[in-house]
Design a protein around this motif. Structure first.
Motif, PDB file in Angstrom:
ATOM      1  N   HIS A 425      48.104  22.384 -53.562  1.00 55.91           N
ATOM      2  CA  HIS A 425      46.873  22.637 -52.811  1.00 55.91           C
ATOM      3  C   HIS A 425      45.871  21.515 -53.122  1.00 55.91           C
ATOM      4  CE1 HIS A 425      48.738  26.364 -51.901  1.00 55.91           C
ATOM      5  NE2 HIS A 425      48.559  26.896 -53.102  1.00 55.91           N
ATOM      6  N   ALA A 426      46.104  20.341 -52.534  1.00 54.38           N
ATOM      7  CA  ALA A 426      45.333  19.147 -52.886  1.00 54.38           C
ATOM      8  C   ALA A 426      44.348  18.774 -51.788  1.00 54.38           C
ATOM      9  CB  ALA A 426      46.271  17.980 -53.168  1.00 54.38           C
ATOM     10  N   LEU A 427      43.226  18.268 -52.219  1.00 58.15           N
ATOM     11  CA  LEU A 427      42.119  17.912 -51.322  1.00 58.15           C
ATOM     12  C   LEU A 427      41.638  16.510 -51.666  1.00 58.15           C
ATOM     13  CD1 LEU A 427      39.896  18.837 -49.235  1.00 58.15           C
ATOM     14  CD2 LEU A 427      38.597  19.633 -51.220  1.00 58.15           C
ATOM     15  N   LEU A 428      41.474  15.672 -50.653  1.00 59.78           N
ATOM     16  CA  LEU A 428      40.927  14.326 -50.830  1.00 59.78           C
ATOM     17  C   LEU A 428      39.445  14.365 -50.494  1.00 59.78           C
ATOM     18  CD1 LEU A 428      41.779  11.312 -51.410  1.00 59.78           C
ATOM     19  CD2 LEU A 428      41.840  11.029 -48.923  1.00 59.78           C
ATOM     20  N   VAL A 429      38.595  14.044 -51.468  1.00 57.88           N
ATOM     21  CA  VAL A 429      37.146  14.070 -51.261  1.00 57.88           C
ATOM     22  C   VAL A 429      36.590  12.663 -51.354  1.00 57.88           C
ATOM     23  CG1 VAL A 429      36.875  16.434 -52.085  1.00 57.88           C
ATOM     24  CG2 VAL A 429      36.695  14.523 -53.711  1.00 57.88           C
ATOM     25  N   CYS A 430      35.440  12.457 -50.723  1.00 57.10           N
ATOM     26  CA  CYS A 430      34.841  11.119 -50.638  1.00 57.10           C
ATOM     27  C   CYS A 430      33.336  11.214 -50.822  1.00 57.10           C
ATOM     28  CB  CYS A 430      35.153  10.508 -49.267  1.00 57.10           C
ATOM     29  SG  CYS A 430      34.290   8.953 -48.931  1.00 57.10           S
ATOM     30  N   ALA A 431      32.757  10.199 -51.440  1.00 50.59           N
ATOM     31  CA  ALA A 431      31.297  10.083 -51.532  1.00 50.59           C
ATOM     32  C   ALA A 431      30.913   8.625 -51.316  1.00 50.59           C
ATOM     33  CB  ALA A 431      30.799  10.564 -52.890  1.00 50.59           C
ATOM     34  N   THR A 432      30.018   8.391 -50.379  1.00 44.94           N
ATOM     35  CA  THR A 432      29.482   7.048 -50.151  1.00 44.94           C
ATOM     36  C   THR A 432      28.049   6.979 -50.654  1.00 44.94           C
ATOM     37  OG1 THR A 432      28.573   7.511 -47.953  1.00 44.94           O
ATOM     38  CG2 THR A 432      30.914   6.892 -48.071  1.00 44.94           C
ATOM     39  N   GLU A 433      27.387   5.862 -50.378  1.00 47.06           N
ATOM     40  CA  GLU A 433      26.006   5.702 -50.832  1.00 47.06           C
ATOM     41  C   GLU A 433      25.041   6.648 -50.136  1.00 47.06           C
ATOM     42  OE1 GLU A 433      25.782   3.328 -47.078  1.00 47.06           O
ATOM     43  OE2 GLU A 433      27.303   3.946 -48.516  1.00 47.06           O
ATOM     44  N   THR A 434      25.480   7.299 -49.064  1.00 42.98           N
ATOM     45  CA  THR A 434      24.586   8.189 -48.311  1.00 42.98           C
ATOM     46  C   THR A 434      24.423   9.560 -48.974  1.00 42.98           C
ATOM     47  OG1 THR A 434      26.416   9.027 -46.942  1.00 42.98           O
ATOM     48  CG2 THR A 434      25.224   7.077 -46.138  1.00 42.98           C
ATOM     49  N   ARG A 435      25.253   9.899 -49.948  1.00 43.88           N
ATOM     50  CA  ARG A 435      25.161  11.208 -50.597  1.00 43.88           C
ATOM     51  C   ARG A 435      24.151  11.180 -51.739  1.00 43.88           C
ATOM     52  NH1 ARG A 435      27.348  12.154 -46.640  1.00 43.88           N
ATOM     53  NH2 ARG A 435      25.178  12.761 -46.431  1.00 43.88           N
ATOM     54  N   THR A 436      23.338  12.221 -51.809  1.00 42.02           N
ATOM     55  CA  THR A 436      22.338  12.350 -52.862  1.00 42.02           C
ATOM     56  C   THR A 436      22.833  13.322 -53.930  1.00 42.02           C
ATOM     57  OG1 THR A 436      21.228  14.218 -51.784  1.00 42.02           O
ATOM     58  CG2 THR A 436      20.521  11.997 -51.140  1.00 42.02           C
TER      59      THR A 436
END
Length: 461
Positions: A425-436
């Motif tokens: 049960h795997a999930l790929l998550v992402c965070a760019t510079e737009t996330r606070t």
């Protein structure tokens, strides 16, 4: 089109001029059984004012969601000036020239784009774009077959950690021409492509090795060792890169002892918004020795007889321009408008600005991994350095969790169960510079609730 100027009288006059009795008669070569007939589900026409009101009402329903999906398309901040300039009439109405009469301004934009992409990747030359990153990889593999004169093989080593959509697109483009993909496993603990399993391919006829950096899991590969292995064994190296990451990571032109041979990627992070899958654009860079096998067009800089600088299309090896048997590609346009946006975007950010964006992305991903890792039932999968993305396991099916997150206004990531069932049960998550920091904490809290509620439903079953 915001306004259609033709009146019914105009239409009758145009039909009379070409000798047709009706618009339907213009399409009489289409067999009746292939025509859709009346569009019964389409409502009757409305006045302009009513249409505008209806569209505003529909737009209000489309509330923005907090986005933590990456998987090849990334939400970055785009300075307002980028599209204010890109959509000026001088660019907007002449963005896809491929003939000799292209304007000097448009040619200069293509030349500046090529120059920046060559500098960013550390390669000698760049083309003036392809359709997207996935098709660029397919074109690169066909190019590798033509360029690798040391081998007659059409077999390509393709790591499982390369974007699955890219692998599928490359197969679609290349399999009819005999390009075969030979899969490589990834390390279960690190998520990278180890060099050790490659030893079983030593002595075999291999055309090229594909290396994605960072790979689909966001993990950084040992690009130096992989590149040197490929060259030692007579294979070319095709690199797939994220252009933003190159502000911090070693450019492909410097991988190993000799560097990569062909570099491709998706240009969407450079000034193109998330837009339901596109349009985006792909880029392709290579060495000077392979330039005549490069698909697409090449804009060059020269001087006229008065010594003034000028720009021209110096290479366009398409079937429209040369013998079909000599053409390197049959692509019929470039994504010129997106290339224009990328050129402006890179010019505004500059090297330091792009590096700040990349640094902020890495910092936010680290915060995201820590915050989500504190949620009961959530754990990280791969250790080591990451860029943009990371893989988590949830201990419960991902799809219902993502549905619960979406109901709370959050796009929680990319479900890996279809493409990598071995991860569970795997999930790929992402965070760019737009996330606070507030965005990340909101996601963590929503995920905690979603896991709790979906877990109860699973236990009831």
């Amino acid at each position: 089109m915001p306004f259609i100027p033709h009146t019914e009288t105009d239409v009758r006059e145009m039909l009379a001029a070409i000798g047709a009795r009706s618009i339907d008669e213009l399409f009489d070569e289409i067999p009746a059984e292939l025509r859709c007939g009346r569009l019964n589900e389409v409502p009757e026409g409305l006045p302009e004012m009513s249409v505008a009101r209806l569209m505003r009402e529909r737009a209000r329903r489309d509330a923005p969601l907090l986005n933590f999906i990456g998987a090849g398309a990334y939400e970055h901040h785009i300075p307002a000036a980028v599209w204010e300039i890109t959509t000026r009439g001088e660019f907007y109405s002449a963005y896809t020239p491929y003939q000799a009469e292209a304007s000097q301004g448009t040619l200069q934009v293509l030349y500046e784009f090529q120059s920046m992409m060559a500098a960013l990747t550390g390669m000698d030359v760049s083309n003036a774009s392809l359709y997207d990153g996935a098709s660029a990889l397919g074109e690169a593999l066909l190019m590798a077959v033509r360029c690798n004169t040391r081998s007659t093989s059409r077999t390509v080593l393709m790591p499982a950690a390369v974007h699955p959509f890219y692998r599928e697109a490359a197969h679609t483009i290349g399999h009819a021409q005999g390009v075969a993909q030979l899969g490589l496993v990834y390390c279960a603990g690190r998520g990278d492509t180890p060099v050790e399993p490659l030893k079983k391919h030593e002595g075999q006829e291999i055309c090229a090795l594909v290396i994605q950096q960072p790979n689909f899991f966001g993990v950084l590969e040992d690009v130096d060792a992989l590149t040197d292995w490929a060259h030692k064994n007579g294979a070319l190296v095709v690199a797939v890169v994220n252009p933003v990451s190159l502000a911090l990571l070693k450019p492909p032109g410097e991988w190993g002892t000799r560097g990569a041979d062909i570099v491709v990627g998706e240009g969407q992070p450079l000034g193109s918004p998330l837009a339901s899958g596109g349009p985006y654009f792909g880029f392709l860079c290579t060495r000077n020795e392979f330039v005549r096998q490069m698909p697409g067009r090449l804009a060059g800089r020269t001087v006229d007889q008065d010594g003034k600088p000028g720009y021209t299309l110096t290479l366009q090896a398409r079937e429209q321009h040369i013998r079909r048997s000599k053409a390197t590609s049959n692509i019929c346009t470039n994504q010129g408008l997106l290339v224009t946006a990328a050129t402006i975007h890179l010019s505004l950010l500059g090297p330091d600005g792009l590096a700040r964006v990349a640094t902020a992305c890495m910092a936010n991903l680290r915060k995201l991994r820590e915050a989500l890792g504190d949620v009961p039932g959530v754990s990280g999968v791969f250790a080591g350095a990451h860029f943009h993305e990371a893989v988590l396991t949830l201990g419960t099916p991902v799809a219902p969790v993502l549905e619960a997150l979406a109901a709370d206004g959050i796009l929680g990531g990319f479900d890996l169960s279809r493409h990598y069932p071995e991860l569970g049960h795997a999930l790929l998550v992402c965070a760019t510079e737009t996330r606070t920091d507030e965005d990340i904490q909101r996601y963590a809290q929503s995920l905690r609730v979603a896991l709790s509620s979906t877990g109860r439903r699973v236990r009831r079953r």
